[in-house]
Write an enzyme that holds these catalytic residues in place. Structure first.
Site, PDB file in Angstrom:
ATOM      1  N   GLY A  14       0.931  -1.240   0.204  1.00 50.09           N
ATOM      2  CA  GLY A  14      -0.131   0.162  -0.020  1.00 50.09           C
ATOM      3  C   GLY A  14       0.966   1.282  -0.065  1.00 50.09           C
ATOM      4  O   GLY A  14       0.512   2.521   0.548  1.00 50.09           O
ATOM      5  N   LEU A  96     -11.102  -7.226 -16.652  1.00 52.82           N
ATOM      6  CA  LEU A  96     -11.657  -6.687 -17.847  1.00 52.82           C
ATOM      7  C   LEU A  96     -12.283  -5.516 -17.426  1.00 52.82           C
ATOM      8  O   LEU A  96     -13.027  -5.135 -16.532  1.00 52.82           O
ATOM      9  CB  LEU A  96     -12.603  -7.844 -18.335  1.00 52.82           C
ATOM     10  CG  LEU A  96     -12.146  -9.116 -18.508  1.00 52.82           C
ATOM     11  CD1 LEU A  96     -13.147 -10.334 -18.752  1.00 52.82           C
ATOM     12  CD2 LEU A  96     -10.959  -9.151 -19.639  1.00 52.82           C
ATOM     13  N   ILE A  97     -12.165  -4.551 -18.334  1.00 53.06           N
ATOM     14  CA  ILE A  97     -12.668  -3.043 -18.182  1.00 53.06           C
ATOM     15  C   ILE A  97     -13.959  -2.834 -18.917  1.00 53.06           C
ATOM     16  O   ILE A  97     -14.078  -2.954 -20.350  1.00 53.06           O
ATOM     17  CB  ILE A  97     -11.574  -1.932 -18.775  1.00 53.06           C
ATOM     18  CG1 ILE A  97     -10.208  -2.160 -18.374  1.00 53.06           C
ATOM     19  CG2 ILE A  97     -11.955  -0.508 -18.532  1.00 53.06           C
ATOM     20  CD1 ILE A  97      -9.902  -2.247 -16.887  1.00 53.06           C
ATOM     21  N   ASN A 107      -3.239   2.959 -14.101  1.00 53.44           N
ATOM     22  CA  ASN A 107      -2.255   2.250 -13.527  1.00 53.44           C
ATOM     23  C   ASN A 107      -0.927   2.786 -13.450  1.00 53.44           C
ATOM     24  O   ASN A 107      -0.610   3.617 -14.418  1.00 53.44           O
ATOM     25  CB  ASN A 107      -2.058   0.673 -14.185  1.00 53.44           C
ATOM     26  CG  ASN A 107      -1.425  -0.288 -13.184  1.00 53.44           C
ATOM     27  OD1 ASN A 107      -1.206  -0.384 -11.991  1.00 53.44           O
ATOM     28  ND2 ASN A 107      -0.296  -0.946 -13.939  1.00 53.44           N
ATOM     29  N   HIS A 109       3.181   1.521 -13.577  1.00 49.37           N
ATOM     30  CA  HIS A 109       3.885   0.228 -13.967  1.00 49.37           C
ATOM     31  C   HIS A 109       5.416   0.855 -13.471  1.00 49.37           C
ATOM     32  O   HIS A 109       6.066   1.923 -13.949  1.00 49.37           O
ATOM     33  CB  HIS A 109       3.807  -0.084 -15.431  1.00 49.37           C
ATOM     34  CG  HIS A 109       4.668  -1.430 -15.524  1.00 49.37           C
ATOM     35  ND1 HIS A 109       4.452  -2.622 -14.952  1.00 49.37           N
ATOM     36  CD2 HIS A 109       6.011  -1.517 -16.286  1.00 49.37           C
ATOM     37  CE1 HIS A 109       5.445  -3.339 -15.237  1.00 49.37           C
ATOM     38  NE2 HIS A 109       6.234  -2.737 -16.170  1.00 49.37           N
ATOM     39  N   GLU A 179       7.880   7.557  -8.897  1.00 51.63           N
ATOM     40  CA  GLU A 179       6.387   7.214  -8.692  1.00 51.63           C
ATOM     41  C   GLU A 179       5.640   8.113  -7.804  1.00 51.63           C
ATOM     42  O   GLU A 179       4.329   8.460  -8.187  1.00 51.63           O
ATOM     43  CB  GLU A 179       6.121   5.650  -8.089  1.00 51.63           C
ATOM     44  CG  GLU A 179       6.531   4.608  -9.225  1.00 51.63           C
ATOM     45  CD  GLU A 179       6.350   3.107  -8.586  1.00 51.63           C
ATOM     46  OE1 GLU A 179       5.135   3.069  -8.315  1.00 51.63           O
ATOM     47  OE2 GLU A 179       7.245   2.306  -8.922  1.00 51.63           O
TER      48      GLU A 179
END
Ligand code: GRF
Length: 208
Positions: A14, A96-97, A107, A109, A179
Site C-alpha cells: 500500500g 476486464l474493463i 495504473n 508500472h 512514482e
C-alpha cells in the site's frame, strides 16, 4: 470544482495508496478517495485506508468464478460509490474493463512501457529484469488500463539512470521516488480535466 471521486485498488503493502493519502492531506490532490478495494484481507494498505477513515471493501479472487464475474464485482463496487476514476495501486489481479470505465482506470508500472512489462512483470521482478538485461535507463509509466497487461494509452513517464552497482532493491527505491511524484501529478491532471485521449494518444495540457 467538486473533487473527483476515485476508488483505489490494492493487493499489497500500500505504499502507493499511502502516498496518495499524503498528497490529498496536503491539499495537492483534488480527489475524494471514495473507497479502497483490496484483493487480500491482509494487504498492508488496508490499514492506511482505515487510519484515513476511507471505506474499505474486499474483493477476493477466490470468491468469484470467471474473470467476467470478478471484474463485475469490482466495478459494481465502484459504481455503488459513484466513482469517476479507478486507480490501481499495486493491484495484481487482471480485470476486464467494462465500457462505462473505458479510459477511466489508471495504473502505474515501475518501468518504461513497452519495455519490461506484461504478464509476470510486477514488483521486484521488473527491476531484476532491467538489471539483468543491462538497460541504462528505467523509470515508471502511468497509463490507462485496457484488457491487455500494461498496454493501454500512456499518460506520463519519468526516467532515471540504472547504475552498474544497482541491486533490484536500490533501483526499486529510485523508481519508487519517481512514482511518488508522477502518479499523483497524473491523477490530479485527470481530476482537473486537463487530459484528452485520442486512440493511443493522450494529450496532457498541464501537470502540477
Ligand atoms: C510499485 O511497483 C508500483 O509501480 C506497482 O505496485 C508497486 C507498489 O505496491 N504498481 P504498493 O503500493 O506498495 O502495494
Amino acid at each position: 470544482m467538486k473533487p473527483l471521486r476515485i476508488a483505489v485498488l490494492i493487493s499489497g503493502a500500500g505504499s502507493t495508496l499511502k502516498n496518495l493519502i499524503q498528497w490529498k492531506a496536503r491539499g495537492e490532490l483534488p480527489v475524494e478517495i471514495a473507497t479502497v478495494i483490496s484483493t487480500r484481507e491482509d494487504a498492508g494498505g488496508l490499514q492506511y485506508a482505515r487510519d484515513a477513515d476511507i471505506p474499505t471493501e474486499l474483493a477476493l479472487r477466490s470468491d468469484s468464478g470467471d474473470p467476467q464475474a470478478y471484474s463485475k464485482k469490482i466495478f459494481d463496487l465502484c459504481r455503488k460509490r459513484s466513482v469517476g476514476l479507478v486507480v490501481m495501486a499495486g493491484f495484481v489481479q487482471h480485470v476486464l474493463i467494462p465500457d462505462d470505465f473505458n479510459n477511466r482506470v489508471v495504473n502505474i508500472h515501475p518501468a518504461l512501457i513497452p519495455a519490461f512489462c506484461g504478464k509476470g512483470f510486477y514488483g521486484m521482478r521488473v527491476h531484476r529484469a532491467v538489471i539483468e538485461y543491462g538497460a541504462k535507463l528505467s523509470g515508471c509509466t502511468v497509463h490507462f488500463v485496457d484488457n491487455e497487461y500494461d498496454h493501454g494509452p500512456i499518460i506520463a513517464q519519468r526516467s532515471c539512470a540504472v547504475f552498474d552497482m544497482d541491486t533490484p532493491e536500490s533501483l526499486c527505491k529510485r523508481v519508487g521516488e519517481l512514482e511518488c511524484q508522477l502518479y499523483p501529478e497524473a491523477i490530479a491532471a485527470i481530476a482537473r480535466d486537463q487530459i484528452t485521449v485520442e486512440g493511443r494518444h493522450v494529450h496532457v495540457r498541464a501537470m502540477v
